[in-house]
Scaffold this motif. Structure first.
Motif, PDB file in Angstrom:
ATOM      1  N   LYS A   1       0.809  -1.219   0.000  1.00  6.72           N
ATOM      2  CA  LYS A   1       0.000   0.000   0.000  1.00  6.72           C
ATOM      3  C   LYS A   1       0.840   1.265   0.000  1.00  6.72           C
ATOM      4  N   ASP A   2       2.134   1.154   0.214  1.00  5.31           N
ATOM      5  CA  ASP A   2       2.984   2.335   0.303  1.00  5.31           C
ATOM      6  C   ASP A   2       3.640   2.611  -1.043  1.00  5.31           C
ATOM      7  N   CYS A   3       2.892   3.187  -1.948  1.00  8.35           N
ATOM      8  CA  CYS A   3       3.408   3.559  -3.265  1.00  8.35           C
ATOM      9  C   CYS A   3       4.355   4.736  -3.113  1.00  8.35           C
ATOM     10  N   ARG A   4       5.224   4.916  -4.120  1.00 10.51           N
ATOM     11  CA  ARG A   4       6.234   5.972  -4.006  1.00 10.51           C
ATOM     12  C   ARG A   4       6.642   6.479  -5.387  1.00 10.51           C
ATOM     13  N   PHE A   5       7.335   7.605  -5.368  1.00  9.69           N
ATOM     14  CA  PHE A   5       7.861   8.173  -6.605  1.00  9.69           C
ATOM     15  C   PHE A   5       9.145   8.927  -6.318  1.00  9.69           C
ATOM     16  N   ASP A   6       9.933   9.119  -7.372  1.00  8.12           N
ATOM     17  CA  ASP A   6      11.117   9.966  -7.317  1.00  8.12           C
ATOM     18  C   ASP A   6      10.764  11.280  -8.006  1.00  8.12           C
ATOM     19  N   ASP A   7      10.880  12.358  -7.267  1.00  6.59           N
ATOM     20  CA  ASP A   7      10.500  13.691  -7.721  1.00  6.59           C
ATOM     21  C   ASP A   7      11.514  14.215  -8.734  1.00  6.59           C
ATOM     22  N   LEU A   8      11.017  14.758  -9.847  1.00  4.81           N
ATOM     23  CA  LEU A   8      11.887  15.372 -10.855  1.00  4.81           C
ATOM     24  C   LEU A   8      11.851  16.904 -10.769  1.00  4.81           C
ATOM     25  N   TYR A   9      11.565  17.428  -9.605  1.00  8.83           N
ATOM     26  CA  TYR A   9      11.682  18.857  -9.296  1.00  8.83           C
ATOM     27  C   TYR A   9      10.574  19.731  -9.877  1.00  8.83           C
ATOM     28  N   LEU A  10      10.107  19.465 -11.079  1.00  9.94           N
ATOM     29  CA  LEU A  10       9.121  20.308 -11.742  1.00  9.94           C
ATOM     30  C   LEU A  10       7.726  20.017 -11.186  1.00  9.94           C
ATOM     31  N   ASP A  11       6.934  21.063 -10.951  1.00 17.80           N
ATOM     32  CA  ASP A  11       5.585  20.916 -10.398  1.00 17.80           C
ATOM     33  C   ASP A  11       4.616  21.801 -11.171  1.00 17.80           C
ATOM     34  N   LEU A  12       3.365  21.392 -11.174  1.00 20.21           N
ATOM     35  CA  LEU A  12       2.299  22.214 -11.727  1.00 20.21           C
ATOM     36  C   LEU A  12       1.201  22.328 -10.679  1.00 20.21           C
ATOM     37  N   VAL A  13       0.568  23.485 -10.617  1.00 18.18           N
ATOM     38  CA  VAL A  13      -0.550  23.703  -9.705  1.00 18.18           C
ATOM     39  C   VAL A  13      -1.746  24.161 -10.522  1.00 18.18           C
ATOM     40  N   LEU A  14      -2.829  23.394 -10.439  1.00 17.49           N
ATOM     41  CA  LEU A  14      -4.102  23.800 -10.999  1.00 17.49           C
ATOM     42  C   LEU A  14      -4.879  24.430  -9.849  1.00 17.49           C
ATOM     43  N   HIS A  15      -5.109  25.715  -9.945  1.00 19.54           N
ATOM     44  CA  HIS A  15      -5.788  26.452  -8.879  1.00 19.54           C
ATOM     45  C   HIS A  15      -7.294  26.252  -8.989  1.00 19.54           C
ATOM     46  N   ALA A  16      -7.993  26.462  -7.900  1.00 21.15           N
ATOM     47  CA  ALA A  16      -9.446  26.263  -7.864  1.00 21.15           C
ATOM     48  C   ALA A  16     -10.180  27.142  -8.872  1.00 21.15           C
TER      49      ALA A  16
ATOM     50  N   ARG B   1       8.239  16.942 -21.226  1.00 22.31           N
ATOM     51  CA  ARG B   1       7.149  16.295 -21.972  1.00 22.31           C
ATOM     52  C   ARG B   1       5.929  16.111 -21.068  1.00 22.31           C
ATOM     53  N   THR B   2       6.168  15.701 -19.816  1.00 25.60           N
ATOM     54  CA  THR B   2       5.059  15.503 -18.875  1.00 25.60           C
ATOM     55  C   THR B   2       4.362  16.825 -18.585  1.00 25.60           C
ATOM     56  N   GLU B   3       5.122  17.882 -18.459  1.00 27.85           N
ATOM     57  CA  GLU B   3       4.502  19.204 -18.251  1.00 27.85           C
ATOM     58  C   GLU B   3       3.574  19.542 -19.413  1.00 27.85           C
ATOM     59  N   ARG B   4       4.027  19.336 -20.644  1.00 28.35           N
ATOM     60  CA  ARG B   4       3.185  19.620 -21.823  1.00 28.35           C
ATOM     61  C   ARG B   4       1.920  18.769 -21.803  1.00 28.35           C
ATOM     62  N   GLU B   5       2.063  17.472 -21.466  1.00 26.69           N
ATOM     63  CA  GLU B   5       0.901  16.579 -21.428  1.00 26.69           C
ATOM     64  C   GLU B   5      -0.099  17.017 -20.359  1.00 26.69           C
ATOM     65  N   LEU B   6       0.405  17.384 -19.188  1.00 33.70           N
ATOM     66  CA  LEU B   6      -0.483  17.844 -18.121  1.00 33.70           C
ATOM     67  C   LEU B   6      -1.195  19.135 -18.528  1.00 33.70           C
ATOM     68  N   ARG B   7      -0.469  20.042 -19.140  1.00 33.57           N
ATOM     69  CA  ARG B   7      -1.080  21.306 -19.572  1.00 33.57           C
ATOM     70  C   ARG B   7      -2.214  21.067 -20.572  1.00 33.57           C
ATOM     71  N   SER B   8      -2.098  20.042 -21.401  1.00 34.81           N
ATOM     72  CA  SER B   8      -3.157  19.770 -22.375  1.00 34.81           C
ATOM     73  C   SER B   8      -4.386  19.123 -21.731  1.00 34.81           C
ATOM     74  N   TRP B   9      -4.223  18.523 -20.560  1.00 33.72           N
ATOM     75  CA  TRP B   9      -5.333  17.845 -19.882  1.00 33.72           C
ATOM     76  C   TRP B   9      -5.998  18.718 -18.817  1.00 33.72           C
ATOM     77  N   LEU B  10      -5.237  19.510 -18.120  1.00 33.74           N
ATOM     78  CA  LEU B  10      -5.738  20.173 -16.916  1.00 33.74           C
ATOM     79  C   LEU B  10      -6.617  21.373 -17.245  1.00 33.74           C
ATOM     80  N   ASN B  11      -7.902  21.215 -16.911  1.00 29.53           N
ATOM     81  CA  ASN B  11      -8.902  22.255 -17.090  1.00 29.53           C
ATOM     82  C   ASN B  11     -10.049  21.967 -16.123  1.00 29.53           C
ATOM     83  N   ARG B  12     -11.149  22.630 -16.280  1.00 31.86           N
ATOM     84  CA  ARG B  12     -12.283  22.426 -15.360  1.00 31.86           C
ATOM     85  C   ARG B  12     -12.851  21.008 -15.452  1.00 31.86           C
ATOM     86  N   ASP B  13     -12.801  20.387 -16.644  1.00 32.23           N
ATOM     87  CA  ASP B  13     -13.255  18.997 -16.753  1.00 32.23           C
ATOM     88  C   ASP B  13     -12.363  18.074 -15.933  1.00 32.23           C
TER      89      ASP B  13
END
Length: 185
Positions: free
Chosen positions: A103-118, A149-161
């Motif tokens: 149950k203890d999943c994990r990841f290695d952080d690649l420093y870059l973050d995105l925040v979708l605000h309310a 590449r992940t940042e670009r993919e997230l930007r194309s998905w992240l919206n109100r939907d």
């Protein structure tokens, strides 16, 4: 190398009386670990910069929903107030997510973050840290390309939907009984 993070979030030692509800299942075409962490109490409210002000993202009774897709290169933590209102959706760009049988999943952080605000606006954070990690040899050129590449993919998905989709998972997990970490199945 990179900073390793765990879904339990026991690095947040200022959180107390935390209980969890979890679900493993499909999310956006991939198997994903989804976990709601309900924070009983905190030593002190925790806030982050939000525009010109501060936004409290952790306090007594708040909930943090984490979604980690298998084979994905992002890990989301959405913060909710005690009434279940979303505050922000925080995406760590990762070097892949480890969703083993435990149950203890994990990841290695690649420093870059995105925040979708309310309010639906999207902000990229820590591009300078990503570039500095490449320059210092803490990440490879391939990892740097993966992060961008992940940042670009997230930007194309992240919206109100996307927000509604994530909030639906929160609502589902909020209905499940929450238990101490040791009692999770």
């Amino acid at each position: 190398m990179n900073l390793r993070r765990h879904i339990r979030r026991d690095d947040w030692t200022q959180f107390h009386d935390v209980i969890y509800a979890r679900l493993r299942g499909p999310f956006r075409g991939a198997e994903a670990e989804m976990q709601l962490m309900r924070i009983g109490r905190v030593d002190a409210p925790f806030s982050v910069r939000n525009g010109d002000g501060q936004l409290v993202i952790a306090d007594d009774g708040y909930g943090w929903l984490q979604i980690a897709p298998e084979g994905g290169h992002w890990w989301m933590t959405a913060m909710y107030d005690p009434a279940g209102r979303p505050l922000q959706y925080y995406f760590d760009v990762t070097d892949g997510n480890a969703l083993g049988a435990d149950k203890d999943c994990r990841f290695d952080d690649l420093y870059l973050d995105l925040v979708l605000h309310a309010d639906g606006t999207l902000t990229t954070l820590d591009r300078d840290e990503l570039d500095a990690a490449l320059t210092a040899g803490r990440i490879s050129e391939a990892q740097h390309r993966t992060a961008l590449r992940t940042e670009r993919e997230l930007r194309s998905w992240l919206n109100r939907d996307a927000m509604a989709e994530i909030d639906g998972i929160y609502a589902l997990l909020a209905e499940k009984p929450a238990v101490a970490w040791e009692q999770l199945d």
